[in-house]
Design an enzyme around this catalytic site. Structure first.
Site, mmCIF file in Angstrom:
data_model
loop_
_atom_site.group_PDB
_atom_site.id
_atom_site.type_symbol
_atom_site.label_atom_id
_atom_site.label_comp_id
_atom_site.label_asym_id
_atom_site.label_seq_id
_atom_site.Cartn_x
_atom_site.Cartn_y
_atom_site.Cartn_z
ATOM 1 N N SER A 104 1.032 0.955 -1.316
ATOM 2 C CA SER A 104 0.612 -0.420 -1.572
ATOM 3 C C SER A 104 -0.127 -0.475 -2.914
ATOM 4 C CB SER A 104 -0.230 -0.921 -0.402
ATOM 5 O OG SER A 104 -0.298 -2.315 -0.373
ATOM 6 N N HIS A 240 4.360 -2.609 7.183
ATOM 7 C CA HIS A 240 3.705 -2.192 5.943
ATOM 8 C C HIS A 240 3.151 -0.776 6.055
ATOM 9 C CE1 HIS A 240 2.114 -2.931 1.992
ATOM 10 N NE2 HIS A 240 0.872 -2.684 2.380
#
Length: 261
Positions: A104, A240
Site C-alpha cells: 500500500s 487489501h
C-alpha cells in the site's frame, strides 16, 4: 552488484538501527529484502517473514516514526523527507544485493527510495515488489479531513488490516490514530504526475488481491509505466490485506525470484 555504504570519512546522519529491524544472523545472507509497511503500519507486519524465508534472504523491516517502538517521535508527512531519511539510513546495508517490498503506502515509499538509489549509484534494487497499490500517478487521494475518528476507524477496519481491533480501545485509538492520519496526509500530498516520475532500471512485480476495495487489478498494472527493467504481476484471492492470509504463497514467490535455482 554491491554498492559503497558511505563516502570515506563520513558517517550516516540517520541511525540504521532505529530505521530497520532485523534478526540476529544465523547464516550468511546472499540478498536483503527491505520491507515497507502500509499507512499506520509498522515493522511488526513482517515479524514472521524471516522464519518463513531461507537464511540466504535477510529481512529488514522498516521502523517508521510515530508508530510501535518509535511512537513518541513526530510523524513525517512529506514523502521527499521520508524517502531521503530512509535512503540515508540504508547506506550501511547496501553491501549485498537487495530488493524492496512495499505494501500500500509502503509501495510508494519503496519506489521513492529506489529512485534515489538509482540516481546516487546508477543501480537500485534487484527487484521492487509493490503490493496493494496503484502506481503513484494513478488514483485519487483519500480525503481524511471528512472522517471523524469513528468513521476513520470503520474505514481502516473495513480494509482488514492486522491489529485493527486495537482501535476499539479508546486509549489505544488515541495513540494510533495520529500516525494513521499523518500517513493519509502524506499519501494525499504525494500525487506526482507521470512525467514527474523516474522510470526505474529495476524490474517491478505488482501483487494485488482480486477483491481489493481500494485498488482494482488494472490499477496495480499501472506500475508497468515506471520500469524499463521488466514487469510482471500476480493476483491473489482476497482483499487489501490478502498478504495476511496468503503469506506463505507470497514468500514462496519472493524466494523464487530472489534465489532462482
Amino acid at each position: 552488484m554491491t554498492l559503497p555504504t558511505e563516502s570515506p570519512g563520513t558517517a550516516p546522519a540517520e541511525d540504521p538501527a532505529r530505521w530497520f529491524r532485523r534478526r540476529p544472523r544465523t547464516s550468511y545472507p546472499r540478498v536483503r529484502l527491505v520491507c515497507f509497511p502500509h499507512a499506520g503500519g509498522g515493522a511488526g507486519l513482517f515479524r514472521e517473514w524471516p522464519e518463513n524465508l531461507p537464511g540466504e534472504i535477510e529481512v529488514l523491516a522498516a521502523r517508521l516514526p510515530a508508530r510501535q517502538d518509535r511512537f513518541r517521535e513526530p510523524p513525517v508527512e512529506r514523502m521527499d523527507e521520508l524517502a531521503d531519511r530512509i535512503t540515508e539510513a540504508l547506506r550501511p546495508y547496501l553491501d549485498l544485493p537487495y530488493a524492496f517490498f512495499g505494501h500500500s503506502l509502503g509501495s510508494d515509499i519503496a519506489y521513492e527510495v529506489a529512485r534515489r538509489l538509482e540516481r546516487l549509484y546508477g543501480h537500485g534494487p534487484e527487484r521492487l515488489f509493490v503490493s496493494g497499490s496503484a502506481a503513484p500517478h494513478v488514483g485519487d487521494p483519500v480525503d481524511i479531513g471528512a472522517y471523524d475518528d469513528p468513521a476513520l476507524i470503520a474505514e481502516i477496519q473495513r480494509l482488514g488490516a492486522p491489529g485493527t481491533e486495537l482501535l476499539n480501545d479508546p486509549e489505544l485509538a488515541a495513540l494510533l490514530l495520529p500516525s494513521l492520519r499523518a500517513d493519509y496526509r502524506l499519501s494525499s500530498a504525494y500525487r506526482p504526475a507521470l512525467g514527474e516520475l523516474d522510470v526505474l532500471r529495476s524490474p517491478i512485480t505488482a501483487l494485488i488481491g482480486d477483491r481489493d476495495p481500494l485498488v482494482p487489478v488494472e490499477g496495480a498494472l499501472t506500475w508497468a509505466h515506471l520500469t524499463g527493467g521488466g514487469f510482471n504481476h500476480r493476483v491473489y484471492p482476497g482483499g487489501h490485506f490478502y498478504l495476511d492470509r496468503h503469506r506463505r504463497a507470497l514468500l514462496r514467490l519472493i524466494q523464487a525470484v530472489l534465489l532462482p535455482s
